[in-house]
Design a protein around this motif. Structure first.
Motif, PDB file in Angstrom:
ATOM      1  N   GLU A   1      -1.817  10.523   7.030  1.00 24.54           N
ATOM      2  CA  GLU A   1      -0.902  10.369   8.154  1.00 24.54           C
ATOM      3  C   GLU A   1      -0.548   8.888   8.305  1.00 24.54           C
ATOM      4  OE1 GLU A   1       0.502  12.637  10.062  1.00 24.54           O
ATOM      5  OE2 GLU A   1      -0.519  14.318   9.066  1.00 24.54           O
ATOM      6  N   PRO A   2       0.705   8.574   8.649  1.00 24.17           N
ATOM      7  CA  PRO A   2       1.079   7.170   8.827  1.00 24.17           C
ATOM      8  C   PRO A   2       0.365   6.548  10.021  1.00 24.17           C
ATOM      9  CG  PRO A   2       2.889   8.622   9.464  1.00 24.17           C
ATOM     10  CD  PRO A   2       1.853   9.488   8.824  1.00 24.17           C
ATOM     11  N   VAL A   3      -0.052   5.296   9.860  1.00 30.65           N
ATOM     12  CA  VAL A   3      -0.692   4.537  10.936  1.00 30.65           C
ATOM     13  C   VAL A   3       0.268   3.427  11.335  1.00 30.65           C
ATOM     14  CG1 VAL A   3      -2.657   3.117  11.613  1.00 30.65           C
ATOM     15  CG2 VAL A   3      -2.990   5.063  10.053  1.00 30.65           C
ATOM     16  N   ARG A   4       0.731   3.444  12.589  1.00 29.98           N
ATOM     17  CA  ARG A   4       1.747   2.507  13.060  1.00 29.98           C
ATOM     18  C   ARG A   4       1.125   1.435  13.950  1.00 29.98           C
ATOM     19  NH1 ARG A   4       4.219   7.508  12.747  1.00 29.98           N
ATOM     20  NH2 ARG A   4       6.209   7.502  11.597  1.00 29.98           N
ATOM     21  N   THR A   5       1.305   0.194  13.556  1.00 26.92           N
ATOM     22  CA  THR A   5       0.814  -0.910  14.381  1.00 26.92           C
ATOM     23  C   THR A   5       1.720  -1.115  15.583  1.00 26.92           C
ATOM     24  OG1 THR A   5      -0.114  -1.973  12.416  1.00 26.92           O
ATOM     25  CG2 THR A   5       0.168  -3.346  14.360  1.00 26.92           C
TER      26      THR A   5
ATOM     27  N   VAL B   1       3.569  -0.287   9.205  1.00 26.45           N
ATOM     28  CA  VAL B   1       3.314   1.151   9.075  1.00 26.45           C
ATOM     29  C   VAL B   1       2.570   1.374   7.765  1.00 26.45           C
ATOM     30  CG1 VAL B   1       4.281   3.471   8.994  1.00 26.45           C
ATOM     31  CG2 VAL B   1       5.471   1.691  10.292  1.00 26.45           C
ATOM     32  N   ASP B   2       1.358   1.879   7.859  1.00 27.04           N
ATOM     33  CA  ASP B   2       0.553   2.150   6.669  1.00 27.04           C
ATOM     34  C   ASP B   2       0.649   3.638   6.330  1.00 27.04           C
ATOM     35  OD1 ASP B   2      -1.317   2.466   4.674  1.00 27.04           O
ATOM     36  OD2 ASP B   2      -2.866   1.271   5.655  1.00 27.04           O
ATOM     37  N   ARG B   3       1.266   3.936   5.186  1.00 29.85           N
ATOM     38  CA  ARG B   3       1.449   5.322   4.756  1.00 29.85           C
ATOM     39  C   ARG B   3       0.545   5.692   3.585  1.00 29.85           C
ATOM     40  NH1 ARG B   3       5.969   7.295   7.263  1.00 29.85           N
ATOM     41  NH2 ARG B   3       7.419   5.755   8.125  1.00 29.85           N
ATOM     42  N   SER B   4      -0.466   4.901   3.339  1.00 30.63           N
ATOM     43  CA  SER B   4      -1.320   5.175   2.187  1.00 30.63           C
ATOM     44  C   SER B   4      -2.264   6.350   2.412  1.00 30.63           C
ATOM     45  CB  SER B   4      -2.127   3.920   1.830  1.00 30.63           C
ATOM     46  OG  SER B   4      -2.959   3.531   2.916  1.00 30.63           O
ATOM     47  N   GLY B   5      -2.464   6.736   3.666  1.00 30.16           N
ATOM     48  CA  GLY B   5      -3.337   7.865   3.974  1.00 30.16           C
ATOM     49  C   GLY B   5      -2.558   9.148   4.176  1.00 30.16           C
TER      50      GLY B   5
ATOM     51  N   PRO C   1       0.799  -1.234   0.000  1.00 31.99           N
ATOM     52  CA  PRO C   1       0.000   0.000   0.000  1.00 31.99           C
ATOM     53  C   PRO C   1       0.826   1.276   0.000  1.00 31.99           C
ATOM     54  CG  PRO C   1      -0.022  -1.042   2.170  1.00 31.99           C
ATOM     55  CD  PRO C   1       0.606  -2.017   1.237  1.00 31.99           C
ATOM     56  N   ASN C   2       2.052   1.224   0.508  1.00 25.73           N
ATOM     57  CA  ASN C   2       2.855   2.443   0.599  1.00 25.73           C
ATOM     58  C   ASN C   2       3.569   2.784  -0.696  1.00 25.73           C
ATOM     59  OD1 ASN C   2       2.074   2.283   3.261  1.00 25.73           O
ATOM     60  ND2 ASN C   2       4.061   1.681   4.033  1.00 25.73           N
TER      61      ASN C   2
END
Length: 729
Positions: free
Chosen positions: A404-408, A398-402, A370-371
């Motif tokens: 702001e990054p979302v860190r698990t 770490v999801d950077r597709s949005g 996704p990134n």
């Protein structure tokens, strides 16, 4: 190109040169219609081609000079003033001068008014121009700049418009795979082997400086070659021709790819043989993401250089057998059809296997990366099905597709010491004792008058859950890899007071993270065809080379709780994680952008999921503690895990037991198969089968793929609520 020429040259000057190239295009069209079947037609072809050469010469000279200006980095006010005056015709016909038909006309006088007003005089502009012209001519003669519009005038249309059209129907080739940056070791290997064999980059830098100080001509040759490489990289970045693939450490093949996509017509096709990094490298991601997710990728056929399935020699015998390359086929235009893809091929005939060669849509590329949108590496349709199912169940690290990054996991990635750039900070044991006056104080550490020296951990020193996997031995006769691992023996592993010998030590105070007593790292150098690809361990110091990047907390101190560190290292070393990671690794490095896009277990899951009387977290805690705490230098980690007696003293290390460790790791893998949503025995067997070297090693040692069978048994025991089952195979 022509578009840049129009910004330099006066409109009429450029228009005249462009009209001549249009005439050359018409002559080329006439040549193409001639069959040369008769001698008269052959003579006409020769006549027309002579016209082509004559008509394209003015524009070719103009383009070469403008390209030379970029290479020479002509930017000062005086230089730009001189160049403007040149194109304005102050010193004569610029095109005639560039074709060396005439020499620039030197001004007959100096304008005193201009001098008094602080402006350059005509004579001063002339002097500056002559210097630029001399350097440009020398550069053009040496580099032989190539211009597509003049070399193939018949290919382009509407050259008299602001945006010329046309282009090639197809471009097919095998571009160079070399980096633009000058490689010191390779350059000196053929000239001064002792410099190439220097143990540290800082030593090599000092030896090069000594060459210069001694007036050795080799120093000048090296400086010239280095400057030329740096200039080439700068021009690639600043020219505007390579906006997507000129970042980072520029590779020639990537420039060829982006240029080819610009040279074909909108309905044209590009087919190139390149390293597989075009589809997986972080620096190539902006380019490949657009091509893949916009439906412009037509085919991606990924090959291993090795041909072990066929007992054959590598495709390219002089290239590392682990290297991977691909057939990349794409177009500037979008099509509705999914791209035809295949990975890890060892023979062209494997493209006929429908399980190995299958379509991947633009949506498929975006889902698993996704990134970046880079290519997943599915060996088969089943890989695609299993992997996408895991992505539906678990989030990526770490999801950077949005926006702001979302860190698990609340961690950040850090490389502590760079083996090249920081080599001046390193000391060998001999240097510690003879130059620093240091003395050993136990646990692989030295002390000098004002500081403590700690081992610099390198990737070759660690294995999964093992910070004592190997010592480093230096072979000065090995040009490219002088430092080699010497694996620890069973006797050494069973001795909690034995520690591996590093190549270097560094001052503990030089760690950018401060006084951390242990750290979580993983091996950067790897391959999807290695025994294992993700190899992680807890180490007794944060002082690690860039070959062991570390994960630290997001606060300034970088601290992570020992319990969370145990969960992270267990997850990273789990077979399901490694299975997914291997679908992404194309080169020889496990880059952070790859790890970020791999699905991981959220911390809360460990306490929420139970197997009988124990949570997943309980099993991970006790297993990682025993696997990691095998020597006294990891006592701080054991203390932080709460492994102490009633007085608060840390209990003794666990004695290394190969059979016990095999079962502990198999049970951990079973826990993570549950957490990753895979409990079907056939699916587990298939995933284990993607680690063929492990299988061969265990079948040779045990007569069976023992870790796989242990794991399947533990998966069943956990499902039955029996986490402490004694599995007997």
């Amino acid at each position: 190109g022509i578009d840049k020429a129009s910004t330099y040259a006066a409109p009429m000057l450029f228009q005249n040169s462009k009209q001549k190239i249009i005439g050359a295009a018409k002559s080329m069209e006439a040549i193409e219609w001639l069959t040369d079947a008769e001698i008269a037609e052959a003579h006409r072809s020769a006549h027309f081609f002579a016209e082509v050469c004559e008509r394209r010469a003015p524009l070719e000279a103009l383009l070469s000079f403008i390209h030379a200006l970029d290479w020479l980095d002509v930017r000062s006010e005086k230089e730009r003033s001189a160049v403007k005056s040149f194109f304005d015709g102050e010193f004569g016909d610029p095109v005639a001068i560039l074709q060396e038909q005439v020499e620039p006309a030197e001004p007959a006088r100096r304008d005193e008014d201009e001098q008094m007003n602080g402006r350059m005089t005509a004579a001063e502009r002339f002097d500056v121009l002559m210097d630029i012209l001399a350097r440009a001519r020398a550069l053009i003669a040496e580099e032989h700049f190539f211009h597509w519009q003049t070399a193939f005038p018949g290919i382009w249309s509407e050259l008299d418009s602001a945006r010329p059209g046309g282009g090639f129907d197809a471009l097919i080739g095998n571009p160079p795979w070399d980096r633009v940056k000058l490689q010191q070791v390779e350059w000196f290997a053929a000239r001064r082997r002792d410099i190439a064999m220097a143990q540290r980059a800082s030593d090599r830098k000092r030896m090069i400086a000594d060459l210069k100080a001694a007036g050795d001509p080799l120093a000048e040759d090296f400086a010239r070659a280095s400057a030329r490489a740096e200039t080439a990289a700068r021009v690639a970045r600043q020219s505007g021709n390579y906006p997507l693939l000129s970042g980072g450490d520029v590779n020639l093949y990537s420039l060829f790819v982006e240029r080819a996509m610009a040279l074909v017509k909108p309905t044209g096709m590009v087919g190139l043989l390149t390293p597989s990094g075009i589809a997986s490298d972080r620096t190539a991601a902006p380019f490949f993401q657009r091509v893949a997710t916009e439906g412009r990728l037509k085919a991606l056929y990924d090959f291993e250089n090795r041909r072990t399935r066929y007992d054959g020699v590598p495709f390219f015998p002089d290239v590392d057998s682990r290297f991977k390359f691909c057939i990349f086929v794409a177009s500037p235009s979008q099509t509705a059809e999914a791209a035809s893809c295949a990975f890890f091929l060892q023979d062209v005939s494997e493209l006929d296997d429908p399980d190995r060669c299958f379509p991947l849509s633009a949506t498929d590329f975006a889902a698993v990366n996704p990134n970046t949108g880079t290519a997943p590496i599915f060996r088969s349709r089943r890989d695609a099905e299993l992997t996408t199912a895991i992505y539906r169940r678990l989030p990526v690290l770490v999801d950077r597709s949005g926006s702001e990054p979302v860190r698990t996991w609340p961690v950040r990635y850090v490389t502590m010491f760079h083996m090249t750039n920081d080599s001046h900070l390193f000391r060998t044991r001999h240097e510690l004792e003879e130059k620093e006056g240091a003395y050993p104080v136990g646990k692989n550490r030295f002390r000098s008058a004002d500081t403590e020296w700690v081992p610099l951990y390198e990737g070759k020193m660690v294995q999964a859950f093992d910070h004592r996997a190997a010592s480093v031995v230096v072979n000065p006769n090995n040009q490219h890899r002088p430092a080699q691992p010497r694996p620890a023996t069973l006797e050494e592993h069973q001795n909690p007071d034995w520690y591996p010998a590093p190549q270097f030590w560094v001052q503990g105070t030089q760690s950018p993270l401060g006084p951390l007593e242990w750290a979580l790292g993983f091996k950067d150098v790897t391959a999807s065809t290695n025994v294992r690809s993700m190899i992680s361990a807890l180490i007794p110091t944060p002082c690690a080379a860039n070959t062991v990047p570390v994960l630290v907390g997001r606060d300034d101190a970088g601290s992570i709780s020992a319990v969370n560190a145990a969960r992270y290292v267990a997850n990273l070393n789990a077979i399901p994680f490694d299975y997914v990671a291997r679908q992404k690794i194309q080169g020889q490095h496990l880059n952070w952008y790859i790890v970020e896009q791999t699905p991981v277990v959220p911390p809360a899951e460990y306490d929420a999921i139970c197997f009988g009387p124990k949570t997943a977290g309980d099993i991970v805690w006790e297993s990682v503690l025993e696997l990691t705490y095998t020597a006294h230098d990891m006592a701080p980690f054991a203390r932080d895990m709460g492994y102490t007696d009633e007085t608060g003293a840390v209990k003794p290390p666990f004695i290394w037991d190969e059979e016990r460790r095999l079962k502990l790791r198999a049970r951990l893998d079973a826990v993570f198969f549950h957490l990753y949503g895979i409990t079907d025995a056939d699916a587990i067997r298939y995933i284990y089968g993607t680690f063929p070297i492990v299988q061969r090693q265990e079948e040779k040692a045990y007569g069976q793929y023992r870790s796989r069978e242990l794991c399947i048994a533990y998966v069943r025991a956990l499902s039955a609520g029996d986490p402490d089952a004694e599995i007997a195979l």
